[in-house]
Design a protein around this motif. Structure first.
Motif, short mmCIF file in Angstrom:
data_model
loop_
_atom_site.label_atom_id
_atom_site.label_comp_id
_atom_site.label_asym_id
_atom_site.label_seq_id
_atom_site.Cartn_x
_atom_site.Cartn_y
_atom_site.Cartn_z
N UNK A 370 0.80 -1.23 0.00
CA UNK A 370 0.00 0.00 0.00
C UNK A 370 0.83 1.29 0.00
N UNK A 374 0.53 4.08 -2.82
CA UNK A 374 0.16 5.48 -2.53
C UNK A 374 1.15 6.45 -3.16
N UNK A 389 -1.22 8.61 4.28
CA UNK A 389 -1.27 7.78 5.49
C UNK A 389 -2.69 7.37 5.87
N UNK A 392 -3.53 3.58 6.07
CA UNK A 392 -2.36 2.80 5.59
C UNK A 392 -2.17 1.56 6.46
#
Lengths: 392, 392
Positions: A370, A374, A389, A392
Motif C-alpha cells: 500500500x 500510494x 497515510x 495505511x
C-alpha cells in the motif's frame, strides 16, 4: 586498536543470531590493517599471481570507489597490480584531453573537486584498454550507459574469462513484467560472476574519508574475500553478505520510500509520522524482495548499510526527499520540479515508483504494497498527498 | 477504506516470515472502526462486565495517552466504563485546584496546551480513587515517582486483583548489577501482569492526531487484545508483540545511540557517518536485549515502532541528540549543558549510558558493545568525541 573493538568481530554471545554476522568479514577493526593476507585471497587467474582492478565509470561515485581501490592496491602490491585503470570518456577541457588532465593533476575536478587521487589511479579513455587483463571489474556508470558499455565490451572480447565484476550502479532495469538488477544483467551478458555494492554512501563524504559503511552482496565466498580486500578501508567499512539481489534492490526501492518521506515533510507532519513511514517503507522493501527475488534475506534490510542505513540517509537527505517535499508545497508536477531543481535530470524515485507499480500490477500484487502504491498514485495519478497515510 | 489497505492486514505472501506479523492485530486499517467487538475481548472481572481504564500520570505523554483511551472508551461504551480517571497531583493554579481546572476546561494547559480533551476524561487527585475498580491501569509517571506511586497503591490496597497494567514510562531501573524494566517492577511489586508501550511517539504530535505508530509488548494474548482495544486509533496505530522486555529496553537504549548521533552532528560529519552510527547502535541495542533479557526478539528492534522507528526519530530530533551536539561544539560538560538547555533537568541518555556501562562491566561484557562504551567514555571519561568511530 583496543580489545573493545576486537571483541566485536566475533559473535559476542551464543544467543546471537548467526545470520547477523554471517559472512561479515572483519566487521569490526582488529588491527590497523585488517585486509586478509595474500595467502587467504583466492588465486588470481593471471600468470603474475596478482589481481588487477579496473573501474568502469568516473563520476563522483566511480571516482570515490576508484580512489579507495587504488589505495588498497598500492598498499598491497603483493596481492594486486598497483595500477588501477579508470574509464573516462574522453573530452577536451580547455584544449587538453580530460584523461591527461586527470593523470597529471591527480584530481577529477569536475566530479570530485579538490580530492587528491592516488598516482596509481590512471584515467584511460578506451574501454578495451581499461579492462585488459583485469580480474576485478567495478561497474559504476550511470545506469543508462550500461547497455552500450556491455555491448562494447562484448564486441571487443575484452573481458578476461576469469574476471569477476561488482556493480555499484544504483537502480533496477525493467524488462516487461520483469525487474532485473544490474548485477544480474552484467552476469548474464558478460558470463562472469557479479556482486553488488550499495550502502549509505554519499560519494563526496566517502572521498573525504568520513567514517561510513557499505554492503557487498557476493554470489560466492571467494567473491566476498576479493571485494572486501579491494574496498575495505579504515573509514569505509565493508560488510559482505550473500544476498546480491537484496543489496541491489535496497538501493533502488529506498528512493520510493524517500518520496513518501518528502511528502510527509511537505505536509509539515512531524517526526512520528516520518518514522512510521520509514518503518512501513522498510517493511515493504523487505517483503518485495522476499516475495520476488531469489536468495533475498530479511537481514539485508534490517541489519545492513544497504538496507536500513541507506534508507535513513536517503529519507533525511537526498534529492528524492527534497523534490517530493517541493511537490507537495508547490503543487507542481515532478516534470516541472525536475526541470527547476535538477536541471532536467530525472529523479530515480519517481521512475522506480512507476516501474514497481507496473511490475506489481503485472503480478496482481498491488494490494500487498500500500505505501508503494500510494506514492505512485500521488506522484502520477493526482491522489492528494494527505492521503498518504489514510488507512495505511 | 480501500482493498489496498485491507490486504496489508493479512500476511501477504506465504514467503513472509511469520514473526513479522505475529500478534500484530489489525496493523493496517480495514474499516474506519477497527476495534474488536466486545465478543472478542477477554471478559472483565467486574460485575458490570465492562472494563474500566485508569491513567496514572498527567504529563504531556500521560495526557496524550489518556485522551486516546478516553475517546476509545466513549466510542465503545458497551466494552468500557466511559469515565477514564487520570491521576493529577493537586496544585493551586491562580487560586483554583488544578484538577477542577482540567475538569472544567477539558484541557491540560500546562502539559498539552490547547488540545481539547474528551469530557469523559476526569482528573482525580487521589491515587486510590483513580484506580478504584480499574481493570486496565496505565502507568505513565516520570520514572522517579514510580516507587512512591507503587508504595501508595500497595498501602491503600487499591489495585483490583483482576487488573492488568501497561507501562509507558521511559527508561530502566538499575538495581546493583541488574537492569529492571519498569514493566517488570510493576508486575513484581503489584502482582498484576504488566505490558509495555513504546514507539516513535512525540506526545504533542500524538495529541494533534498526526499519523503514527506504537508498539505494545504484552505477556499474553489477552493483554494484547485489551491494550489494543484501549489505544488503537485511526492516527495512532498499535502493533502488539510478545516481547515486553524488548519494547521497554528500546525506549531506554535509543537515548544512548542518540548521544552518539549528536556527537556526529557536533563533529559536522555527514549523513553517511550518522547512518552508520544508527545501524551499529541498532545492532548493539538488539544484541544487548538478546544477551541479557528473556524473550527478547530481534524483530522488536528491526521491525517495530518501538525499535527502529523510535531510534530514527530520537537520533534526528530529540534533546539527547541536541545536547550531545552542543557537548561537542561547546566543550562544556553535560552537567553544564543540562543547566543551560534543560533548566536543570537530567538527560536520559547520559544516565542510561552510565547505567549500561556499570551493568556491562559487572558482567564483564564491556568489550561486546563498543559503541555504547565509546559514548560512555566520551560523556564521562574525557575521550575525544572524534574517537567515536575510530576502529569501531
Amino acid at each position: 586498536m583496543s580489545a573493545a573493538s576486537a571483541a566485536s568481530t566475533a559473535p559476542s554471545s551464543p544467543r546471537l543470531d548467526p545470520m547477523f554476522d554471517k559472512l561479515h568479514i572483519a566487521s569490526g577493526a582488529t588491527t590497523p590493517d585488517r585486509r586478509p593476507s595474500i595467502d587467504t585471497l583466492p588465486p588470481s587467474p593471471l600468470a603474475s599471481g596478482k589481481h588487477r582492478i579496473a573501474v568502469i565509470g568516473s563520476g563522483s561515485w566511480g571516482t570515490a570507489l576508484a580512489k579507495i581501490a587504488a589505495e588498497n592496491a598500492a598498499r598491497h602490491s603483493d596481492q594486486f597490480h598497483t595500477t588501477v585503470n579508470m574509464w573516462v570518456r574522453e573530452k577536451q577541457v580547455n584544449g587538453k584531453k580530460l584523461t591527461e588532465v586527470i593523470n597529471k593533476t591527480h584530481m577529477n575536478q569536475r566530479y570530485l573537486p579538490d580530492v587528491p587521487l592516488p598516482a596509481n589511479l590512471v584515467a584511460v579513455p578506451k574501454l578495451a584498454d581499461v579492462v585488459r587483463d583485469a580480474t576485478l571489474i567495478v561497474f559504476v556508470t550511470p545506469h543508462q550507459f550500461l547497455p552500450t558499455v556491455i555491448n562494447d565490451l562484448k564486441r571487443a572480447k575484452a573481458i578476461h574469462p576469469g574476471a569477476r565484476a561488482v556493480s555499484a550502479i544504483k537502480g533496477v532495469e525493467v524488462e516487461g513484467a520483469e525487474i532485473k538488477t544490474f548485477a544480474s544483467v552484467i552476469e548474464r551478458d558478460l558470463s562472469i560472476p557479479c556482486s553488488a555494492l550499495s550502502g549509505a554512501n554519499i560519494a563526496l563524504e566517502v572521498a573525504l574519508e568520513q567514517f561510513c559503511e557499505t554492503t557487498i552482496g557476493c554470489p560466492t565466498h571467494n567473491d566476498s574475500l576479493l571485494w572486501h580486500a579491494v574496498f575495505d578501508a579504515e573509514s569505509f567499512r565493508v560488510q559482505c553478505v550473500e544476498d546480491v539481489n537484496g543489496v541491489s534492490l535496497g538501493g533502488a526501492l529506498k528512493n520510493v520510500v524517500a518520496l513518501a518521506a518528502g511528502f510527509v515533510d511537505g505536509l509539515r507532519l512531524g517526526g512520528n509520522t516520518k518514522a512510521a513511514i520509514l518503518r512501513i517503507g522498510l517493511k515493504e522493501m523487505t517483503d518485495f524482495c522476499l516475495e520476488f527475488f531469489d536468495g533475498a534475506q530479511r537481514s539485508t534490510f534490517s541489519n545492513e548499510s544497504a538496507g536500513v542505513a541507506d534508507l535513513i540517509t536517503t529519507c533525511y537527505g537526498g534529492r528524492n526527499r527534497k523534490c517530493a517535499e517541493e511537490f507537495v508545497k508547490s503543487g507542481s508536477s515532478f516534470d516541472d520540479i525536475e526541470r527547476r531543481l535538477l536541471n532536467g535530470q530525472k529523479l530515480q524515485g519517481t521512475a522506480t515508483a512507476e516501474e514497481v507499480h507496473a511490475f506489481l500490477q503485472a503480478h496482481g500484487r498491488v494490494d500487498g504494497y500500500p505505501l508503494f502504491e500510494r506514492v505512485y498514485q500521488i506522484a502520477f495519478k493526482g491522489l492528494a498527498p494527505a492521503q498518504l497515510v489514510k488507512g495505511l
